[in-house]
Design a protein around this motif. Structure first.
Motif, short mmCIF file in Angstrom:
data_model
loop_
_atom_site.label_atom_id
_atom_site.label_comp_id
_atom_site.label_asym_id
_atom_site.label_seq_id
_atom_site.Cartn_x
_atom_site.Cartn_y
_atom_site.Cartn_z
N LEU A 1 -0.43 -12.59 -16.93
CA LEU A 1 0.58 -11.93 -17.22
C LEU A 1 0.58 -10.51 -15.86
N ALA A 2 -0.22 -9.65 -15.47
CA ALA A 2 -0.01 -8.91 -15.57
C ALA A 2 -0.11 -9.29 -14.19
N ARG A 3 -0.52 -9.95 -13.00
CA ARG A 3 -0.16 -10.47 -11.91
C ARG A 3 1.49 -10.84 -11.89
N ARG A 4 1.98 -11.31 -12.78
CA ARG A 4 3.44 -11.28 -12.48
C ARG A 4 4.51 -10.54 -11.90
N ALA A 5 3.63 -8.90 -12.09
CA ALA A 5 4.58 -7.56 -12.16
C ALA A 5 4.45 -7.12 -10.73
N LEU A 6 3.00 -8.18 -9.15
CA LEU A 6 2.97 -7.24 -8.47
C LEU A 6 3.63 -8.61 -7.90
N PRO A 7 4.70 -7.94 -7.34
CA PRO A 7 5.18 -9.42 -6.37
C PRO A 7 4.98 -9.76 -4.40
N ILE A 8 3.89 -10.44 -4.91
CA ILE A 8 3.21 -10.34 -3.02
C ILE A 8 2.42 -11.25 -3.15
N GLY A 9 2.23 -11.70 -1.77
CA GLY A 9 0.98 -13.24 -1.64
C GLY A 9 0.65 -13.56 -2.32
N PRO A 10 -0.40 -15.15 -2.54
CA PRO A 10 -1.94 -14.99 -2.49
C PRO A 10 -2.95 -14.93 -1.49
N ASN A 11 -2.40 -14.86 -0.55
CA ASN A 11 -3.42 -14.00 0.29
C ASN A 11 -4.02 -12.18 0.32
N LEU B 1 0.32 -1.06 0.54
CA LEU B 1 0.22 0.23 -0.38
C LEU B 1 1.05 1.72 -0.18
N ARG B 2 2.42 0.95 0.91
CA ARG B 2 2.47 2.44 0.41
C ARG B 2 4.00 2.15 -0.77
N MET C 1 3.02 -0.80 -6.61
CA MET C 1 2.30 -1.66 -7.02
C MET C 1 0.92 -1.80 -6.98
N VAL C 2 0.43 -0.35 -6.37
CA VAL C 2 -0.94 -0.44 -6.07
C VAL C 2 -1.40 -0.21 -7.53
N ALA C 3 -1.00 0.92 -8.49
CA ALA C 3 -0.70 0.73 -9.80
C ALA C 3 -1.06 -0.44 -10.69
N MET C 4 -0.75 -1.44 -10.93
CA MET C 4 -0.35 -2.46 -11.10
C MET C 4 -1.52 -3.46 -10.48
N ALA C 5 -1.45 -3.44 -9.04
CA ALA C 5 -2.90 -4.10 -8.13
C ALA C 5 -4.52 -3.78 -9.42
N MET C 6 -3.93 -2.21 -9.61
CA MET C 6 -5.10 -1.44 -10.12
C MET C 6 -5.62 -2.55 -11.13
N ILE D 1 -9.26 -6.55 -4.09
CA ILE D 1 -10.78 -6.51 -3.31
C ILE D 1 -10.84 -5.03 -2.83
N LEU D 2 -10.21 -5.00 -2.34
CA LEU D 2 -9.68 -3.54 -1.38
C LEU D 2 -9.85 -2.50 -1.76
N ILE D 3 -9.26 -2.21 -3.32
CA ILE D 3 -9.02 -1.47 -4.15
C ILE D 3 -10.21 -1.72 -4.90
N LEU D 4 -11.25 -2.70 -5.14
CA LEU D 4 -12.84 -2.62 -5.45
C LEU D 4 -13.99 -2.76 -5.00
N SER D 5 -13.48 -2.30 -3.33
CA SER D 5 -14.39 -2.34 -2.23
C SER D 5 -15.20 -0.91 -2.81
N PRO D 6 -14.44 0.22 -3.09
CA PRO D 6 -15.91 1.45 -2.99
C PRO D 6 -16.94 1.57 -3.83
N PHE D 7 -16.02 1.04 -5.22
CA PHE D 7 -16.82 0.71 -6.02
C PHE D 7 -18.36 -0.63 -6.06
N ALA D 8 -18.07 -1.40 -5.63
CA ALA D 8 -18.92 -2.64 -4.53
C ALA D 8 -19.35 -1.67 -4.00
#
Length: 326
Positions: free
Chosen positions: A194-204, A95-96, A100-105, A211-218
């Motif tokens: 393919l995009a997920r390769r650039a997000l070096p973070i674990g599964p959970n 989150l900092r 990583m936030v941009a790729m997660a979006m 889903i945190l990024i999607l939650s405001p829209f949801a």
């Protein structure tokens, strides 16, 4: 679903979670399968295989409303799992980190498109097309690995891709148009992986971040449905309310089971098990939903199954050899 460097026969990277599921990074190969890992992963694939039954039950609810509640009620479940596992530090770091936030979006947008197609297709009586799309997934991943990662497919993989193209051609010829649902699921998931390769973070952590990024829209969508009078959550029908509340469970629980199960499995085992869910979806579409299974579709699925046999054969042989040496 997940992406990582794999042996040649896997096409370099793969999406071992089903297209309806968020990301997880494939763990490094295990020397042996563990019993716990096997049962965790099997439980996940079985739940994903039964997911069309749930989606059929919510087919009368607008797709956007279903998606909104899948995101909203997944947040507390995924968050609780992260706290329980003590894995919040990686999430805070992500989150900092603006990149990583941009790729997660990007990955969140792609997975929401994939989810939307899946939910709509099941409700529209096109579960067979979703099964076909899931079968195409690993073959499309090989194509993307060659196109973007410079990996060379083996001859068997090229033959498998060719057979998949013929299968799509057969369905197109019979239906008079491309199998849009199948291709959209495979393409959206392939690019998500393919995009997920650039997000070096674990599964959970990755799932929770998306889903945190999607939650405001949801939340905005859920509130709009409620305010407009067209919503189904606490709208007088307890069954609909219960189904929408359950959206978080059916979304998050299989992923969490898989993410923890995959840690105790060899990559070859995961590669073989990934066909459990689409096979269950196929059987459900034909024998439970009674979707038409024409001669053209039978030929197309036979070609796809042959292609997947070619794709999986080297993995299965290596898997058995290692098992014999254990």
């Amino acid at each position: 679903m997940t992406i990582a460097r794999l042996p040649k026969q896997h096409g370099g990277y793969t999406a071992t979670l089903m297209s309806d599921n968020p990301a997880a990074v494939v763990p490094q190969a295990q020397p042996q399968d563990t019993r716990a890992g096997f049962f965790f992963a099997l439980s996940a694939y079985l739940l994903w295989g039964f997911l069309p039954m749930f989606m059929k039950a919510v087919a009368h609810i607008p797709v956007i409303e279903v998606l909104a509640h899948r995101v909203i009620w997944s947040v507390p479940i995924a968050g609780a799992v992260l706290v329980w596992l003590g894995r919040t530090a990686d999430l805070k770091k992500a989150l900092r980190t603006p990149s990583m936030v941009a790729m997660a979006m990007v990955t969140a947008a792609l997975i929401s498109v994939n989810w939307g197609i899946y939910v709509w297709a099941i409700g529209a009586g096109r579960a067979l097309e979703t099964a076909l799309g899931y079968y195409i997934n690993p073959l499309f991943s090989i194509f993307l690995a060659a196109l973007f990662l410079g990996e060379r497919p083996s001859r068997l993989q090229l033959a498998a891709i060719a057979l998949a193209c013929v299968a799509v051609g057969v369905v197109t010829w019979e239906a008079g148009g491309l199998p849009v649902v199948s291709l959209a699921l495979a393409v959206s998931w392939g690019f998500y992986a393919l995009a997920r390769r650039a997000l070096p973070i674990g599964p959970n952590q990755g799932f929770f971040l998306e889903i945190l990024i999607l939650s405001p829209f949801a939340l905005a969508a859920a509130l709009w449905f409620g305010a407009s009078g067209g919503g189904h959550f606490f709208a007088g029908n307890l069954a609909d309310t219960a189904l929408l509340l359950a959206c978080g469970v059916v979304t998050a629980v299989p992923l969490m089971l898989y993410a923890n199960g995959a840690k105790g499995l060899r990559l070859s085992t995961i590669g073989i098990m990934q066909y459990i869910a689409p096979t269950m979806i196929f059987l459900t579409a034909v024998f439970v939903f009674h979707e038409p299974f024409s001669t053209g579709r039978a030929i197309a699925f036979a070609l796809i199954w042959t292609a997947l046999a070619l794709y999986t054969a080297p993995t299965l042989i290596a898997h058995r050899r290692r098992g014999g040496q254990a």
